[in-house]
Design a protein around this motif. Structure first.
Motif, PDB file in Angstrom:
ATOM      1  N   GLY A   4      25.620  15.985  33.260  1.00 34.66           N
ATOM      2  CA  GLY A   4      25.485  14.487  33.069  1.00 34.66           C
ATOM      3  C   GLY A   4      25.082  13.613  34.225  1.00 34.66           C
ATOM      4  O   GLY A   4      25.060  12.369  34.157  1.00 34.66           O
ATOM      5  N   VAL A   5      25.170  14.173  35.390  1.00 35.20           N
ATOM      6  CA  VAL A   5      24.827  13.467  36.611  1.00 35.20           C
ATOM      7  C   VAL A   5      23.153  13.063  36.681  1.00 35.20           C
ATOM      8  O   VAL A   5      22.469  14.305  36.939  1.00 35.20           O
ATOM      9  CB  VAL A   5      25.416  14.029  37.934  1.00 35.20           C
ATOM     10  N   ASP A   6      22.473  11.919  36.984  1.00 32.71           N
ATOM     11  CA  ASP A   6      21.458  11.643  37.053  1.00 32.71           C
ATOM     12  C   ASP A   6      20.960  11.689  38.693  1.00 32.71           C
ATOM     13  O   ASP A   6      19.614  11.567  38.881  1.00 32.71           O
ATOM     14  CB  ASP A   6      21.164  10.090  36.350  1.00 32.71           C
ATOM     15  N   PHE A   7      21.918  11.265  39.468  1.00 37.37           N
ATOM     16  CA  PHE A   7      21.633  11.198  40.867  1.00 37.37           C
ATOM     17  C   PHE A   7      22.718  11.653  41.665  1.00 37.37           C
ATOM     18  O   PHE A   7      23.670  11.436  41.353  1.00 37.37           O
ATOM     19  CB  PHE A   7      21.345   9.755  41.163  1.00 37.37           C
ATOM     20  N   ILE A   8      22.315  12.187  42.915  1.00 39.35           N
ATOM     21  CA  ILE A   8      23.150  12.765  43.735  1.00 39.35           C
ATOM     22  C   ILE A   8      22.705  12.264  45.263  1.00 39.35           C
ATOM     23  O   ILE A   8      21.396  12.748  45.588  1.00 39.35           O
ATOM     24  CB  ILE A   8      23.826  14.198  43.796  1.00 39.35           C
ATOM     25  N   ASP A   9      23.324  11.763  46.160  1.00 37.88           N
ATOM     26  CA  ASP A   9      22.893  11.998  47.727  1.00 37.88           C
ATOM     27  C   ASP A   9      24.112  12.397  48.368  1.00 37.88           C
ATOM     28  O   ASP A   9      24.991  13.122  48.162  1.00 37.88           O
ATOM     29  CB  ASP A   9      22.512  10.372  47.947  1.00 37.88           C
ATOM     30  N   SER A  10      23.957  12.220  49.676  1.00 38.75           N
ATOM     31  CA  SER A  10      24.677  12.794  50.858  1.00 38.75           C
ATOM     32  C   SER A  10      26.246  12.338  50.550  1.00 38.75           C
ATOM     33  O   SER A  10      27.159  13.050  50.923  1.00 38.75           O
ATOM     34  CB  SER A  10      24.263  12.712  51.997  1.00 38.75           C
ATOM     35  N   PHE A  11      26.414  11.279  50.106  1.00 40.38           N
ATOM     36  CA  PHE A  11      27.614  10.810  49.682  1.00 40.38           C
ATOM     37  C   PHE A  11      28.419  11.489  48.724  1.00 40.38           C
ATOM     38  O   PHE A  11      29.708  11.969  48.857  1.00 40.38           O
ATOM     39  CB  PHE A  11      27.714   9.228  49.258  1.00 40.38           C
ATOM     40  N   GLY A  12      27.687  11.700  47.738  1.00 42.13           N
ATOM     41  CA  GLY A  12      28.060  12.532  46.373  1.00 42.13           C
ATOM     42  C   GLY A  12      28.230  13.866  46.785  1.00 42.13           C
ATOM     43  O   GLY A  12      29.290  14.590  46.684  1.00 42.13           O
ATOM     44  N   LEU A  13      27.437  14.627  47.710  1.00 46.74           N
ATOM     45  CA  LEU A  13      27.709  16.048  48.244  1.00 46.74           C
ATOM     46  C   LEU A  13      28.893  16.008  49.081  1.00 46.74           C
ATOM     47  O   LEU A  13      29.637  16.791  49.199  1.00 46.74           O
ATOM     48  CB  LEU A  13      26.148  16.392  49.302  1.00 46.74           C
ATOM     49  N   GLY A  14      29.037  14.874  50.061  1.00 41.17           N
ATOM     50  CA  GLY A  14      30.303  14.827  50.909  1.00 41.17           C
ATOM     51  C   GLY A  14      31.759  14.987  49.802  1.00 41.17           C
ATOM     52  O   GLY A  14      32.666  15.632  50.371  1.00 41.17           O
ATOM     53  N   VAL A  15      31.776  14.277  48.795  1.00 46.03           N
ATOM     54  CA  VAL A  15      32.802  14.094  48.011  1.00 46.03           C
ATOM     55  C   VAL A  15      32.982  15.689  47.157  1.00 46.03           C
ATOM     56  O   VAL A  15      34.065  16.062  47.034  1.00 46.03           O
ATOM     57  CB  VAL A  15      32.459  13.222  46.650  1.00 46.03           C
ATOM     58  N   ILE A  16      31.843  16.310  47.007  1.00 46.22           N
ATOM     59  CA  ILE A  16      32.212  17.624  46.563  1.00 46.22           C
ATOM     60  C   ILE A  16      32.445  18.688  47.581  1.00 46.22           C
ATOM     61  O   ILE A  16      33.624  19.470  47.250  1.00 46.22           O
ATOM     62  CB  ILE A  16      30.871  18.301  45.878  1.00 46.22           C
ATOM     63  N   VAL A  17      32.036  18.471  48.728  1.00 46.68           N
ATOM     64  CA  VAL A  17      32.482  19.454  49.614  1.00 46.68           C
ATOM     65  C   VAL A  17      34.139  19.245  50.039  1.00 46.68           C
ATOM     66  O   VAL A  17      34.772  19.973  50.219  1.00 46.68           O
ATOM     67  CB  VAL A  17      31.647  19.210  51.174  1.00 46.68           C
ATOM     68  N   GLY A  18      34.447  17.792  50.050  1.00 47.82           N
ATOM     69  CA  GLY A  18      35.802  17.478  49.985  1.00 47.82           C
ATOM     70  C   GLY A  18      36.828  18.080  48.733  1.00 47.82           C
ATOM     71  O   GLY A  18      37.849  18.628  49.104  1.00 47.82           O
ATOM     72  N   ALA A  19      36.166  18.144  47.893  1.00 50.01           N
ATOM     73  CA  ALA A  19      36.784  18.876  46.533  1.00 50.01           C
ATOM     74  C   ALA A  19      37.128  20.097  47.100  1.00 50.01           C
ATOM     75  O   ALA A  19      38.194  20.799  46.513  1.00 50.01           O
ATOM     76  CB  ALA A  19      35.978  18.364  45.399  1.00 50.01           C
ATOM     77  N   LEU A  20      36.204  21.160  47.286  1.00 56.64           N
ATOM     78  CA  LEU A  20      36.269  22.201  47.761  1.00 56.64           C
ATOM     79  C   LEU A  20      37.210  22.480  48.507  1.00 56.64           C
ATOM     80  O   LEU A  20      38.294  23.368  48.426  1.00 56.64           O
ATOM     81  CB  LEU A  20      34.681  22.835  48.048  1.00 56.64           C
ATOM     82  N   LYS A  21      37.279  21.662  49.871  1.00 54.14           N
ATOM     83  CA  LYS A  21      38.090  21.673  50.582  1.00 54.14           C
ATOM     84  C   LYS A  21      39.806  21.738  49.973  1.00 54.14           C
ATOM     85  O   LYS A  21      40.725  22.453  50.435  1.00 54.14           O
ATOM     86  CB  LYS A  21      38.021  20.735  51.944  1.00 54.14           C
ATOM     87  N   ARG A  22      39.997  20.658  49.219  1.00 58.79           N
ATOM     88  CA  ARG A  22      41.242  20.161  48.707  1.00 58.79           C
ATOM     89  C   ARG A  22      41.825  21.281  47.759  1.00 58.79           C
ATOM     90  O   ARG A  22      42.859  21.779  47.878  1.00 58.79           O
ATOM     91  CB  ARG A  22      41.191  19.004  48.064  1.00 58.79           C
ATOM     92  N   THR A  23      41.116  21.870  46.959  1.00 60.31           N
ATOM     93  CA  THR A  23      41.406  22.832  45.964  1.00 60.31           C
ATOM     94  C   THR A  23      41.835  24.331  46.899  1.00 60.31           C
ATOM     95  O   THR A  23      42.584  24.935  46.468  1.00 60.31           O
ATOM     96  CB  THR A  23      40.398  23.346  45.195  1.00 60.31           C
ATOM     97  N   ARG A  24      40.693  24.478  47.876  1.00 61.92           N
ATOM     98  CA  ARG A  24      41.175  25.911  48.717  1.00 61.92           C
ATOM     99  C   ARG A  24      42.538  25.589  49.467  1.00 61.92           C
ATOM    100  O   ARG A  24      43.260  26.658  49.700  1.00 61.92           O
ATOM    101  CB  ARG A  24      39.811  26.201  49.677  1.00 61.92           C
ATOM    102  N   LEU A  25      42.800  24.561  50.037  1.00 65.63           N
ATOM    103  CA  LEU A  25      43.962  24.428  50.587  1.00 65.63           C
ATOM    104  C   LEU A  25      45.252  24.668  49.928  1.00 65.63           C
ATOM    105  O   LEU A  25      46.018  25.198  50.418  1.00 65.63           O
ATOM    106  CB  LEU A  25      44.247  23.048  51.204  1.00 65.63           C
ATOM    107  N   LEU A  26      44.943  24.671  48.572  1.00 70.60           N
ATOM    108  CA  LEU A  26      46.042  24.930  47.811  1.00 70.60           C
ATOM    109  C   LEU A  26      46.000  26.335  47.055  1.00 70.60           C
ATOM    110  O   LEU A  26      46.419  26.704  45.754  1.00 70.60           O
ATOM    111  CB  LEU A  26      46.183  24.025  46.935  1.00 70.60           C
ATOM    112  N   ASP A  27      45.081  27.092  47.752  1.00 69.79           N
ATOM    113  CA  ASP A  27      44.737  28.510  47.005  1.00 69.79           C
ATOM    114  C   ASP A  27      44.034  28.446  45.645  1.00 69.79           C
ATOM    115  O   ASP A  27      44.136  29.204  45.010  1.00 69.79           O
ATOM    116  CB  ASP A  27      45.955  29.234  47.002  1.00 69.79           C
ATOM    117  N   GLY A  28      43.296  27.323  45.673  1.00 64.75           N
ATOM    118  CA  GLY A  28      42.493  27.025  44.308  1.00 64.75           C
ATOM    119  C   GLY A  28      41.219  27.281  44.543  1.00 64.75           C
ATOM    120  O   GLY A  28      40.850  27.896  45.490  1.00 64.75           O
TER     121      GLY A  28
END
Lengths: 132, 165
Positions: free
Chosen positions: A70-94
């Motif tokens: 449902g996302v209409d648009f993404i730029d570097s800010f959105g990409l950064g948030v997703i990279v951060g989300a991956l980091k946060r989950t992996r830090l907790l073995d997720g």
């Protein structure tokens, strides 16, 4: 349980000028929490998604599927948030899996080589069924 | 451009060229989506502009406008951010002008390789890369008084012409 949030769970939606705030909806699929996102992932919508991801992680949901159909648009800010989300989950073995069916969104990931960091799944079913 | 006023005084007249659209927005992030909408709608007017290229321009302009707003915010500049969009026969050119303290695009640090574990430590730093990769021309002119970012995408006709040599 299904949870629908506008913005970062605020009671009143935040408006942008000519734009759309993000809306997220989350539900469980086995060990995975599927977070469906709609709107624009930029400097305005990105922080809302970051808050949503942090709320899920705090709630103990460390295996997330982010469904961006449902996302209409993404730029570097959105990409950064997703990279951060991956980091946060992996830090907790997720882990974090991405559903990105829209070619124009996929292109932004590919231009930044982030398709080498994430598998970009076409559907939620494909993301849930992917091997570890 | 100047013209004589009613009393013979010189008065400033905006020197708009055909096909030029100028936006001046408050330096607030809520306005970035408006800039994207206007630039994309203007580019749609060009009959020979691929929809995919307009999408690329939308992302690049979003990056430049966000950077401009952040630059104003960082340096306490209250002036508006100016966005000029020029439509020509075979290209759409957008200039985003801010009055921040400027930056050196070539000094933006390179990110680690995507597969490297430390890549996940970097949640920003892709904006300049996206602007360069998603446009046919990108120029960054920066000084202590501000930055102009010029982003150009070509029409499909011009891209075909260029590829034919």
């Amino acid at each position: 349980m299904d949870v629908v949030r506008r913005g970062a769970g605020a009671a009143a939606p935040r408006s942008t000028v000519g734009g759309v705030q993000i809306v997220t909806h989350s539900h469980r699929e086995g060990v995975w929490t599927v977070v469906s996102v709609a709107g624009e992932l930029d400097v305005v919508g990105g922080p809302d998604l970051r808050q949503q991801v942090m709320a899920e992680v705090r709630a103990g949901n460390h295996r997330l599927v982010l469904d961006l159909h449902g996302v209409d648009f993404i730029d570097s800010f959105g990409l950064g948030v997703i990279v951060g989300a991956l980091k946060r989950t992996r830090l907790l073995d997720g882990d974090l899996r991405l559903v990105v069916p829209e070619p124009r969104l996929r292109r932004v990931f590919e231009v930044c080589d982030l398709d080498r960091v994430f598998v970009l799944h076409p559907t939620v079913e494909a993301a849930l069924g992917a091997g570890a | 451009m100047a013209a004589d006023g009613p009393d013979g005084d010189e008065m400033a007249v905006a020197d708009f060229r055909p096909g030029e659209i100028v936006l001046e927005i408050p330096a607030r992030t809520e306005f970035v989506s408006l800039v994207r909408v206007v630039v994309a709608a203007a580019a749609e007017i060009e009959p020979d502009m691929d929809h995919a290229r307009i999408e690329d321009l939308r992302v690049a302009v979003s990056e430049a406008t966000t950077n401009a707003i952040v630059a104003h915010d960082l340096h306490g500049v209250t002036d508006r951010v100016r966005i000029q969009c020029n439509l020509a026969d075979d290209e759409v050119a957008v200039v985003v002008h801010d009055q921040g303290m400027g930056f050196e695009p070539d000094e933006v640090p390179l990110l680690p390789e995507p597969e490297a574990p430390e890549r996940l430590l970097h949640e920003s730093g892709l904006g300049v890369h996206l602007m360069r990769m998603l446009t046919d021309e990108s120029e960054f002119s920066s000084s202590e008084t501000g930055t102009d970012v010029r982003l150009v995408v070509y029409s499909s006709k011009r891209r075909r012409r260029n590829s034919d040599g």
